[in-house]
Design an enzyme around this catalytic site. Structure first.
Site, PDB file in Angstrom:
ATOM      1  CD  GLU A  88      24.799   6.918 -17.263  1.00 57.05           C
ATOM      2  OE1 GLU A  88      23.783   6.766 -16.573  1.00 57.05           O
ATOM      3  OE2 GLU A  88      25.271   8.059 -17.516  1.00 57.05           O
ATOM      4  CG  ASP A  95      41.600  -8.001 -10.042  1.00 60.65           C
ATOM      5  OD1 ASP A  95      41.924  -8.164  -8.847  1.00 60.65           O
ATOM      6  OD2 ASP A  95      41.136  -8.917 -10.757  1.00 60.65           O
TER       7      ASP A  95
END
Length: 302
Positions: A99, A113
């Site tokens: 996680e 991005d």
């Protein structure tokens, strides 16, 4: 998926990191000044990372869904690198390493991005686990060859050769996992005075650990608690409370076990159920962490 039903809930912590490296100082300046066209890189990436932590089991097939109790995502800028650190906590049966790493990965991808329109040289580097803690893995290398142990089976039927012992042998096998050799393995009938005499004898002989199996229930011949209870100088109620709680989560009658635990002189006495499954569950619930007592009684700190 790996079977984790035998594991206990404990606090699990994992810290992971990832690095986003840009190609020019102007990109770092734009990030710090919140001038990236797509928005605030730090906050968008942090939000994405939080989703990444929570959604790990949705995209990693073997990961168990688990409750995320805490997540923190922090950043550090070093030259042309943004170092992401993700810390995750849970109280559950399995750890949160994946996680934390998934959260770091998603945070880094979101940064990539958002930065690629102004910097074609952005790279993601070094996604890795920095630290993990919690669960029995912390004790996986613990070994206790110095502990002198005895296992006593309390059973009329086994004593009379009308039944085969399975619980005592299961305990002996489990102790071997921690390099604890069972120096004495004996069978006694369900008689208070015989169980009590055996406990007194083994304690005087210098055994550090005696595990009794059988006679902890409510049938007329279940007398192990009555035999051992009066001998205990220092009762440790939490030990068998932990064992009963662990068992109750797995079968509905564990609460009926009357096992007791404590020190007879300097000998730790534990009383487990007589069924193989009950004895194994008690071992799963208590070992090896219960062995920490042998350090505590020597005056060492927790």
């Amino acid at each position: 998926m790996v079977n984790i039903t035998k594991k206990s809930n404990t606090l699990r912590i994992a810290i992971a990191s990832a690095t986003v490296k840009v190609s020019k100082q102007a990109t770092i300046d734009a990030v710090e000044q919140r001038k990236i066209p797509k928005g605030d890189v730090f906050e968008f990436a942090r939000a994405a990372g939080l989703f990444g932590v929570k959604k790990t089991s949705d995209v990693i097939p073997d990961c168990h869904p688990l409750p995320i109790e805490y997540t923190a995502i922090t950043y550090e800028i070093v030259d042309l690198s943004i170092i992401i650190q993700v810390e995750v906590h849970t109280i559950y049966k399995t750890g949160v390493e994946v996680e934390a790493m998934h959260g770091a990965s998603v945070t880094a991808l979101t940064m990539y991005d958002m930065l690629k329109p102004i910097d074609k040289g952005v790279e993601i580097e070094n996604i890795r686990l920095l630290k993990k803690s919690g669960g029995k893995s912390d004790l996986k290398n613990a070994r206790y060859p110095e502990i002198k142990a005895a296992v006593v089976v309390c059973s009329d039927s086994v004593f009379e050769n009308k039944a085969q012992d399975t619980s005592g042998k299961a305990i002996v096998s489990r102790l071997e996992q921690w390099e604890i050799h069972t120096e004495k393995y004996e069978v006694v009938p369900d008689e208070i005075h015989m169980i009590r005499d055996k406990a007194t004898e083994l304690s005087k002989d210098g055994y550090h650990l005696i595990i009794f199996t059988g006679g902890t229930g409510l049938s007329p011949r279940d007398v192990t608690p009555e035999a051992i209870g009066p001998l205990i100088d220092r009762n440790i109620e939490g030990i068998m409370e932990a064992a009963r709680s662990y068992g109750q989560e797995r079968m509905p009658y564990a609460m009926l076990s009357r096992g007791v635990a404590g020190f007879i002189g300097e000998t730790l006495a534990l009383t487990f159920p007589g069924s193989k499954s009950g004895a194994e569950e008690s071992m799963d619930a208590l070992f090896p962490q219960v062995l920490h007592l042998f350090k505590v009684i020597k005056g060492e700190k927790h």
